[in-house]
Each structure stands twice: as C-alpha cells, then as structure tokens.
Design an enzyme around this catalytic site. Structure first.
Site, PDB file in Angstrom:
ATOM      1  N   ASP A  58     -20.551 -14.015 -18.446  1.00  0.00           N
ATOM      2  CA  ASP A  58     -21.130 -14.429 -17.096  1.00  0.00           C
ATOM      3  C   ASP A  58     -22.503 -14.672 -17.122  1.00  0.00           C
ATOM      4  OD1 ASP A  58     -18.841 -13.098 -16.569  1.00  0.00           O
ATOM      5  OD2 ASP A  58     -19.413 -11.042 -16.234  1.00  0.00           O
ATOM      6  N   LYS A  99     -13.140 -13.162 -12.814  1.00  0.00           N
ATOM      7  CA  LYS A  99     -13.392 -13.409 -14.308  1.00  0.00           C
ATOM      8  C   LYS A  99     -12.873 -14.708 -14.973  1.00  0.00           C
ATOM      9  CE  LYS A  99     -15.320 -11.602 -17.989  1.00  0.00           C
ATOM     10  NZ  LYS A  99     -17.047 -10.939 -18.025  1.00  0.00           N
ATOM     11  N   HIS A 152       7.145  -8.338  -4.541  1.00  0.00           N
ATOM     12  CA  HIS A 152       5.808  -8.742  -4.895  1.00  0.00           C
ATOM     13  C   HIS A 152       5.762  -9.933  -5.500  1.00  0.00           C
ATOM     14  CE1 HIS A 152       3.845  -4.832  -3.641  1.00  0.00           C
ATOM     15  NE2 HIS A 152       5.037  -4.404  -3.986  1.00  0.00           N
ATOM     16  N   CYS A 201       5.437  -6.105   1.266  1.00  0.00           N
ATOM     17  CA  CYS A 201       5.882  -4.892   0.946  1.00  0.00           C
ATOM     18  C   CYS A 201       5.487  -3.841   2.028  1.00  0.00           C
ATOM     19  CB  CYS A 201       5.268  -4.214  -0.377  1.00  0.00           C
ATOM     20  SG  CYS A 201       6.049  -2.578  -0.800  1.00  0.00           S
ATOM     21  N   TYR A 202       4.528  -2.968   2.069  1.00  0.00           N
ATOM     22  CA  TYR A 202       3.969  -2.304   3.041  1.00  0.00           C
ATOM     23  C   TYR A 202       3.407  -3.197   4.528  1.00  0.00           C
ATOM     24  CZ  TYR A 202       0.979   0.440   6.592  1.00  0.00           C
ATOM     25  OH  TYR A 202       0.971   1.048   7.565  1.00  0.00           O
ATOM     26  N   GLY A 207       0.831  -1.373  -0.070  1.00  0.00           N
ATOM     27  CA  GLY A 207      -0.168  -0.028   0.043  1.00  0.00           C
ATOM     28  C   GLY A 207       0.685   1.300  -0.107  1.00  0.00           C
ATOM     29  N   GLU A 209       3.200 -11.559  -5.993  1.00  0.00           N
ATOM     30  CA  GLU A 209       1.934 -11.804  -6.804  1.00  0.00           C
ATOM     31  C   GLU A 209       1.983 -11.326  -8.242  1.00  0.00           C
ATOM     32  OE1 GLU A 209       2.832  -9.577  -4.330  1.00  0.00           O
ATOM     33  OE2 GLU A 209       1.432  -7.598  -4.453  1.00  0.00           O
TER      34      GLU A 209
END
Ligand code: XMP
Length: 529
Positions: free
Chosen positions: A243, A385, A184, A89-90, A61, A186
């Site tokens: 969807d 999605k 990170h 991170c943060y 963040g 991710e």
C-alpha cells in the site's frame, strides 16, 4: 489532450444488511468497471441523494421478515431515488415483503449449489446461462444460502428464476426496474454471477465500464495535484508493504520530487527487506526516500518487554517520534500521505458503531497529522487491495513488490514471542527466509495469502550428529484468506514442509525443531501475538 472519463460517474450504492458477502458485491461491481461504495442499510435520505447512485444493490443478511417480524427495513429513499434496485437474498425478501408479497421459512434450508431455471426472459438474466434446458430455457449453477424464501409475488412482479427448493428464486418488476435474486451472484461459485452483476450495472443501470486501473491512476494523479497545489510538499511513511509503495509511486507521478518517503528501518524487518524496498522505490521509481537506521533504538525500547500489546504501543510511539524528527529534518511539508485503503475505511466505520471488538491494535501512523499540523492525503482510500495491486502494476512497480504478502506494522516483534532480542530476530529471519524461498521455488508463494515463520522462546531437545541440543523452536504459518478477517491454514505439500524443516534445522544454528500451525482464524488469529 484526451478528456479523462469521470471514473465516479455511474456509481452504484451497496446497502449492507449484514451479509458476510457485502464486500464481495462491491468488488464484483467494480470488476464490471463501475465505482461502488458500501453504506449501512439505514442510510439517510440526504446521504443517499448526495451519493447520487445510478443503481442500488441490497445485500443479504441474517434478518428475517417472516412470522410477523419486520426485519431490517429498506429505507423508502431507495425506492424514491428512481434508479434500478437489485435485492440479493434478504434484500430480495425484504423488497418482496415491502411490496406486499409473502415470505415464509422454507421447509428445507438451502446452503450450497443449486440449479436455477431462468424464466421469462428478464432484462437481468436474458442470454446468461450455463446450459440450455429441455424446453430451451437457460439453466444456471448458483450458490444458495437461505432459510426463508418468497412464496407469493407482490403486485406487478414476475418470477424470473426458479429452483426446485425455491420456486420464486428471482423476481422483477420491469416497469420500476426492481429486481431480486434469492441466490448469490457475488459468490464465485455462481459461475455466471459476474455476468449477472455486470448486466445489472452496465446494462440496466447504464453505467459505463470506466473504473479501470489506467483511469484510476489518471484520476488520482489529477486529484493529488489539486489537493496538494503547485508548491505543496508531502511526507509519506513507507513500510515496505504494497500500500505505501503504491501510494509513493502515485504521489511521485503526481508531484515528482515534492514527495519524500521516509523509511524507518526498525530492525524488525524480514531479511533483505529494507534494501529491496529502497531498490524498487528509490532506484526503480525515482522516488526520493530517506532511510533511517533506527534498529538500536527499537531494540532498546523493547528490552524486557513481553506483552504483545505493550510491544505494539512502544513500537507505534517510537515510530511517531522518529518520524517527527525526520519530518522536521526534511522541512517544510504541509501534507502527510497515508496508504489507507477502502477496507480500512469500512473497518473503522464499523468500529465507530462500537460493534467491532479490538482484538489487536493495528497501528497506522495514527495521531501524527494532528500533532504535526499536517493535512492528510490518502490516495488509496477508495481502493480494495486487488485494485491497489492493479494500480501498482499500472505504475510499473515490480511484481515481487506488488504481490508481496502483507506484513504487520510491528514486524517481527510480534513473531518473536516474548522478549524481542537480536539473537532471536536473527534466527527468525534466517528461518523465515528459507521458508519463503522454498515456497517460491515450489510455486506456493502466490497461492497463499500470507506465510511466515514464528520464533518460540521455549527450548526443546534435539540431537545433531552425536550432540544433544536444547534449543528454541520455529513454527511455520501459511494461510489462505481473501479478507484476513477469517482464514484457514494452507494445505502445503508434506514434501515441501519436510524440505523447509530439514533446511531450517541444518542451516540455522540454535533451532532444534520445526512445527506447523494448522489452526484457522477464528479461533486463532493469523499472527501469534
Ligand atoms: P491477525 O493476527 O489479527 O492478523 O489475524 C490479520 C492481519 O493483520 C496483520 N496484523 C497487523 N498489521 N499492525 C499491522 O499493520 C499490527 O499490529 C498487526 N497485527 C496483525 C496480520 O499480519 C494479518 O495480515
């Protein structure tokens, strides 16, 4: 019958401290086969314990805990929960500060790739590396994006990774199962990122990999049956998009003919779209679908209207009106199904806090359930999605439908700028069909997130044969994006654009010129209206 695994067992809580990557964390956790949800960093103790996570990830963040600033605090309930915690991170800096470590502004901010040395054989990184270093240690290529860094370890913590710019690039308190990473995992640039998050959720948190498309289908079918009961009937508005089509197939698997799809052909669809959807769902899947031909009503309502938001409102209201009429005709439904997906849920949670501006009013079938006294069924509410697509394939929907680009609810009405008229729609449909056909032929359709043509009601001079023309313009738009919140124009090959342009001007009467939109979002939006 085999016992169905509980796919929500071993769930992971992702606390959002405002990182642009928070959603990616949740998606990567799910890719490791584990259910995860995103909640705000200030989650209450009750909400946290009723969620019952088997592990918690603290996102990055923009905040800072340096220079006497407190930054956004980690709720104490996180550490009282007694489950493993991974701060990114943060999240790592705030955890280090909370346990008495030091965090300072780094001399050089670090954005981009870095090489990290894994030290100390921690549970988190053991055996995961891109290369082996000279001393036999693991080396990892990772994505860094930080201004602050941890400069002194809190008591009981060890350093598990270092980089030249961040000597403490990873920390662990093995006894309490607290971990922190400055980089990170991710982000796809961190090549071993999925392995690291997988290690955390499957290994350290002991969550089995049961969140799979096949299990999601089984579980959804069972829960739809419970919700709808033995005799309940369900109505579903079909838009032609992924969807609502996946929702239809899922509902059909669960309750057969007790679901009725209503497909309103509003005359604002792309070429051939209505037939394709009917074909795939009605004939392919056996879903009962009523097709309502309502193009004249929509065009009459849109006559003379130029304002984009006014178009959206008119279309939304008319849709609700027609849907109500049809629902009455279908008779006796007590449930309304919607194709709401997890990003919609996250967005509306953000909108509830009043922080998100409404740039465009995207309409669902809002307002319908209350007016019609129907209960809502939202079978895709927990899915991203890509998970919706995986479920669609699992259910046997055709690839073309499953990987179709998203299409806005108001359809071509927001792609014909200004007044929507049939002659304009017809030209746009023809140009759009050529563009999509050439994209597919060149193998580019699946490489872009969304591509379409836009009709501009300005007139430009051209010449064809010996004849002067003074006619409208079409613009081609193709974007790359993961989340549709930001996007950049796709760099389509020039030859492809030339072919499309030549074909449009030659084959579509009443178009004199073709342009290409190269703007990013922001500052532009994806659609032109
Ligand atoms: P924008 O133009 O806001 O588009 O950058 C982001 C994504 O949303 C789609 N979009 C809509 N979808 N109703 C919808 O259901 C709408 O009114 C609407 N407007 C834009 C757009 O196609 C893109 O995928």
């Amino acid at each position: 019958m085999p016992v169905l695994p509980d796919i929500h067992d071993g769930r992971i809580l992702v606390l959002d401290f405002g990182s642009q990557y928070t959603r990616l964390i949740a998606r990567r956790v799910r890719e490791a086969g584990v259910y995860s949800e995103i909640r705000s960093f200030d989650i209450s103790e009750d909400a946290l314990s009723s969620f019952g996570p088997r592990g918690i990830v603290l996102s990055g963040g923009p905040d800072s805990v340096t220079g006497g600033r407190d930054g956004l605090p980690i709720p104490e309930a996180v550490f009282r929960a007694g489950v493993p915690v991974l701060g990114i991170c943060y999240g790592m800096q705030a955890m280090a500060a909370r346990f008495g470590g030091a965090v300072d502004s780094a001399e050089a901010r670090e954005f981009g790739m870095a090489e990290v040395r894994a030290r100390g054989h921690s549970d988190l990184l053991r055996g995961i590396d891109d290369r082996t270093g000279p001393g036999g240690e693991g080396l990892l290529d990772v994505w860094m994006s930080h201004g602050d860094r941890v400069t002194a370890l809190p008591d009981g913590f060890r350093t598990i990774a270092s980089s030249p710019n961040a000597p403490i690039a990873g920390i662990a308190h093995p006894g309490r199962q607290l971990y922190g990473l400055q980089f990170h995992p991710e982000v796809a640039h961190t090549r071993q990122g999925s392995a690291i998050l997988g290690r955390f959720v499957n290994g350290i948190c002991d969550c089995p990999p049961v969140w799979t498309p096949a299990n999601i289908v089984e579980e959804s079918v069972a829960s739809i049956r419970t919700r709808v009961g033995e005799a309940g009937r369900v109505l579903l508005a079909l838009s032609g998009g992924v969807d609502s089509s996946v929702a239809a197939a899922l509902l059909h698997r669960a309750i057969g003919d007790r679901v009725t799809g209503i497909f309103v052909d509003n005359g604002l669809l792309r070429r051939g779209e209505g037939d394709e959807v009917m074909e795939a769902l009605a004939r392919g899947q056996g879903v009962r679908v009523r097709r309502v031909e309502a193009a004249p009503r929509f065009l009459a309502a849109l006559r003379g209207v130029e304002d984009p938001e006014r178009k959206r409102t008119l279309i939304g209201n008319l849709f609700i009106e027609i849907f109500e009429e049809e629902a009455e005709r279908a008779g006796g439904a007590s449930f309304l199904a919607q194709g709401t997906i997890y990003p919609d849920v996250i967005e509306s949670a953000r909108a509830d806090t009043g922080k998100a501006d409404v740039i465009k009013s995207h309409h669902n079938v809002g307002g319908l359930p209350e007016r019609m006294r129907l209960s809502l069924v939202e079978p895709l509410r927990e899915l991203f999605k890509d998970e919706v697509r995986a479920v669609g394939l699992e259910l046997g929907l055709p690839r073309d439908l499953v990987f179709r680009h998203p299409f806005p609810g108001p359809g071509l009405a927001v792609r014909v700028l200004g007044e929507v008229r049939e002659d304009r729609l017809e030209r746009l449909r023809a140009a759009d069909a050529i563009f999509l056909e050439e994209l597919r032929r060149a193998g580019w359709y699946d490489r872009v997130a969304q591509a379409f043509a836009v009709f501009l009601p300005v007139r430009s001079v051209g010449v064809m044969g010996d004849q002067r023309r003074h006619e409208p313009v079409v613009v081609l738009r193709a974007v790359e994006t993961a989340d549709f919140m930001t996007a950049r124009a796709a760099r389509l090959p020039w030859e492809l654009l030339e072919t499309v342009s030549t074909r449009i001007v030659n084959e579509v009467p009443g178009i004199s010129r073709v342009g290409v939109d190269v703007s990013s979002k922001p500052p532009a939006t994806i659609e032109w209206e």
